[in-house]
Design a protein around this motif. Structure first.
Motif, mmCIF file in Angstrom:
data_model
loop_
_atom_site.group_PDB
_atom_site.id
_atom_site.type_symbol
_atom_site.label_atom_id
_atom_site.label_comp_id
_atom_site.label_asym_id
_atom_site.label_seq_id
_atom_site.Cartn_x
_atom_site.Cartn_y
_atom_site.Cartn_z
ATOM 1 N N UNK A 279 -1.153 4.548 -3.541
ATOM 2 C CA UNK A 279 -1.282 3.292 -2.804
ATOM 3 C C UNK A 279 -1.414 2.069 -3.707
ATOM 4 N N UNK A 280 -2.171 2.121 -4.821
ATOM 5 C CA UNK A 280 -2.201 0.948 -5.709
ATOM 6 C C UNK A 280 -0.812 0.587 -6.247
ATOM 7 N N UNK A 281 -0.031 1.596 -6.577
ATOM 8 C CA UNK A 281 1.324 1.342 -7.087
ATOM 9 C C UNK A 281 2.171 0.710 -5.988
ATOM 10 N N UNK A 282 2.027 1.212 -4.767
ATOM 11 C CA UNK A 282 2.763 0.642 -3.640
ATOM 12 C C UNK A 282 2.354 -0.813 -3.393
ATOM 13 N N UNK A 283 1.070 -1.112 -3.530
ATOM 14 C CA UNK A 283 0.606 -2.489 -3.344
ATOM 15 C C UNK A 283 1.299 -3.424 -4.324
ATOM 16 N N UNK A 284 1.382 -2.998 -5.584
ATOM 17 C CA UNK A 284 2.018 -3.826 -6.604
ATOM 18 C C UNK A 284 3.521 -3.951 -6.358
ATOM 19 N N UNK A 285 4.138 -2.873 -5.920
ATOM 20 C CA UNK A 285 5.578 -2.922 -5.615
ATOM 21 C C UNK A 285 5.853 -3.846 -4.438
ATOM 22 N N UNK A 286 5.031 -3.763 -3.387
ATOM 23 C CA UNK A 286 5.206 -4.645 -2.227
ATOM 24 C C UNK A 286 5.077 -6.111 -2.630
ATOM 25 N N UNK A 287 4.211 -6.401 -3.597
ATOM 26 C CA UNK A 287 3.998 -7.782 -4.014
ATOM 27 C C UNK A 287 5.303 -8.429 -4.469
ATOM 28 N N UNK A 288 6.099 -7.683 -5.249
ATOM 29 C CA UNK A 288 7.385 -8.217 -5.704
ATOM 30 C C UNK A 288 8.452 -8.096 -4.634
ATOM 31 N N UNK A 289 8.446 -6.973 -3.933
ATOM 32 C CA UNK A 289 9.489 -6.718 -2.934
ATOM 33 C C UNK A 289 9.430 -7.724 -1.783
ATOM 34 N N UNK A 290 8.211 -8.046 -1.344
ATOM 35 C CA UNK A 290 8.037 -8.938 -0.205
ATOM 36 C C UNK A 290 7.712 -10.370 -0.620
ATOM 37 N N UNK A 291 7.436 -10.558 -1.910
ATOM 38 C CA UNK A 291 6.966 -11.851 -2.403
ATOM 39 C C UNK A 291 5.661 -12.252 -1.710
ATOM 40 N N UNK A 292 4.717 -11.281 -1.662
ATOM 41 C CA UNK A 292 3.395 -11.474 -1.075
ATOM 42 C C UNK A 292 2.350 -11.484 -2.190
ATOM 43 N N UNK A 293 1.253 -12.179 -1.958
ATOM 44 C CA UNK A 293 0.098 -12.121 -2.847
ATOM 45 C C UNK A 293 -0.779 -10.927 -2.451
ATOM 46 N N UNK A 294 -1.419 -10.331 -3.435
ATOM 47 C CA UNK A 294 -2.370 -9.260 -3.137
ATOM 48 C C UNK A 294 -3.752 -9.883 -2.989
ATOM 49 N N UNK A 295 -4.396 -9.586 -1.880
ATOM 50 C CA UNK A 295 -5.734 -10.117 -1.590
ATOM 51 C C UNK A 295 -6.686 -9.748 -2.731
ATOM 52 N N UNK A 296 -7.598 -10.648 -3.054
ATOM 53 C CA UNK A 296 -8.403 -10.539 -4.270
ATOM 54 C C UNK A 296 -9.155 -9.217 -4.399
ATOM 55 N N UNK A 297 -9.867 -8.804 -3.358
ATOM 56 C CA UNK A 297 -10.634 -7.548 -3.431
ATOM 57 C C UNK A 297 -9.710 -6.345 -3.595
#
Length: 464
Positions: A160-178
């Motif tokens: 899931x952490x890897x997916x979060x980072x991938x989504x950040x670039x794929x969707x151009x979304x920011x990852x929430x701080x926590x």
């Protein structure tokens, strides 16, 4: 928006669910992408029907993940993954739940999902949304946030952490701080380290299709994930390559990240080659003192880069074909065409790189230049573009002439030379290679009687 349009194939599918007394919802990425105004590709359905009940009401059902309540339904020429509402608990391997229990509640099913943006369901009957974790709001804000505490979600599944980072670039979304901070916690990195290399590889290749992979690659570096799976890249951090000549603006690692951005996103293997093409520079770096100042050299870095790329790709279990394609590009990325090249030089270049790799090699060259200053090569007036177009035109002319561009195209073969008195063995191979070099230099020599005479002279020279 309280509802979305349900694809017609799922509307038809829902009629069967309803006729048999079941509820069904579209879930996951398809709902998220629809809310983003994108076309939904993977259609995942969740239902209160159990797998055996789904198998009874549809004609062709494959038990693709039956242990976790998932089957694949072949319906109206589509493959649709259908999963029973479920809850999960105890992830002792950091990837799969030890315990899966079916539930009749869609909200409970959504609570087990990774991120709020993926925890939205749409009723197949009318498209009405079920959004218990405010995923719609996070999509609108372009935020990636876990369902519940990030430590809990990431502890369940190290991917899931890897997916979060991938989504950040794929969707151009920011990852929430926590959520972002949790990824680099030692206990979470330990879970991520347990993820199979195949799963990381798959996420990496999905990342290669994002608009700017560098966004996630930098987060992978900062979080410690890159160190787990591709530590060789980190040698490029603070390896300065820009000297008084002004070729490079960034250190090796940022150059690789930006070169990756600069390669075509529809060519993920070219992007991977861009990510690796200078990975051997730290090992090959030398400093020369000159009257103008320090000069950095990286002689033969492409050879070292090819070796390191092969090691990484073998470790990540890429296919042999993928490894050969990427490594060939990395090894040959340093060609330096000039208009003064002879036709023979063009033919030798073509034999070396192989015609089928030409377009990808040119793409890699432009990506390399993009990575020097994090901006694309501009317009048709660019000297780089002019030279690549010129080389491309000259290669086309050589191919149209149907000159000998492989050993198979020679007018003689091994049997011909044996008949001419040259014995089989290592010397025969050397003679054939020299004949090929002769024909590359002068295609007019590619005639059987001429080559046999040349071969005899070569053989006599070699044995004396």
């Amino acid at each position: 928006m309280d509802s979305i349009k349900i694809p017609s194939v799922l509307q038809k599918m829902n009629e069967i669910f309803e006729e048999n007394g079941f509820k069904a919802y579209l879930v996951g990425g398809a709902v998220r992408d629809t809310l983003l105004g994108k076309e939904a590709h993977d259609l995942d359905v969740t239902t209160n029907a159990r797998p055996e009940e789904v198998s009874k009401i549809f004609h062709k059902v494959i038990p693709t993940g039956i242990a976790h309540g998932t089957v694949t339904v072949h319906f109206m020429k589509k493959e649709i993954e259908v999963t029973t509402f479920r809850t999960e608990s105890d992830y002792s391997d950091g990837r799969h739940p030890d315990k899966v229990e079916y539930t009749g509640n869609i909200e409970e099913d959504l609570s087990r999902r990774d991120f709020t943006i993926n925890a939205i369901a749409a009723d197949l009957k009318d498209g009405k949304l079920v959004d218990p974790f405010n995923g719609k709001s996070d999509i609108k804000k372009r935020i990636i946030r876990t369902v519940g505490l990030p430590e809990d979600r990431f502890s369940e599944d190290g991917l899931r952490p890897i997916r979060a980072l991938r989504f950040s670039a794929q969707l151009n979304f920011k990852i929430e701080e926590n959520t972002l901070n949790a990824i680099s916690k030692p206990e979470i990195l330990k879970k991520t380290q347990a993820v199979s290399v195949e799963r990381f590889r798959d996420e990496l290749m999905k990342l290669m299709k994002a608009e700017k992979p560098s966004v996630s690659l930098k987060l992978m570096e900062e979080s410690g994930i890159l160190k787990i799976f591709i530590p060789e890249l980190l040698d490029g951090r603070n390896c300065i390559q820009g000297d008084f000549r002004g070729f490079h603006e960034f250190d090796v690692l940022d150059h690789l990240f930006y070169a990756c951005d600069g390669a075509p996103k529809e060519k993920p293997l070219v992007r991977l080659a861009a990510l690796f093409h200078d990975i051997g520079k730290p090992e090959s770096k030398r400093i020369i003192e000159s009257p103008s100042g320090q000069q950095y050299t990286f002689y033969n870095h492409e050879i070292i880069s090819e070796r390191i790329s092969r090691k990484i790709m073998m470790r990540l279990k890429f296919s042999n074909a993928e490894i050969e394609e990427v490594c060939h590009l990395v090894k040959n990325h340093m060609f330096n065409y000039e208009s003064i090249w002879t036709d023979a030089a063009v033919r030798r270049f073509l034999v070396k790189i192989k015609p089928e790799n030409l377009e990808n090699l040119f793409d890699l060259r432009l990506a390399d230049i993009y990575g020097m200053h994090n901006c694309p090569v501009e317009g048709k007036n660019s000297q780089t573009i002019k030279l690549l177009n010129e080389l491309s035109d000259r290669i086309k002319l050589e191919m149209e002439k149907e000159n000998a561009l492989s050993m198979k195209s020679l007018a003689v073969n091994g049997k011909d030379l044996i008949i001419a008195g040259i014995p089989a063995g290592k010397e025969l191979g050397k003679v054939l290679q020299e004949l090929f070099e002769t024909v590359l230099e002068d295609p007019k020599q590619n005639k059987k009687e001429i080559l046999i005479e040349i071969a005899k002279n070569i053989y006599r020279r070699n044995i004396n």
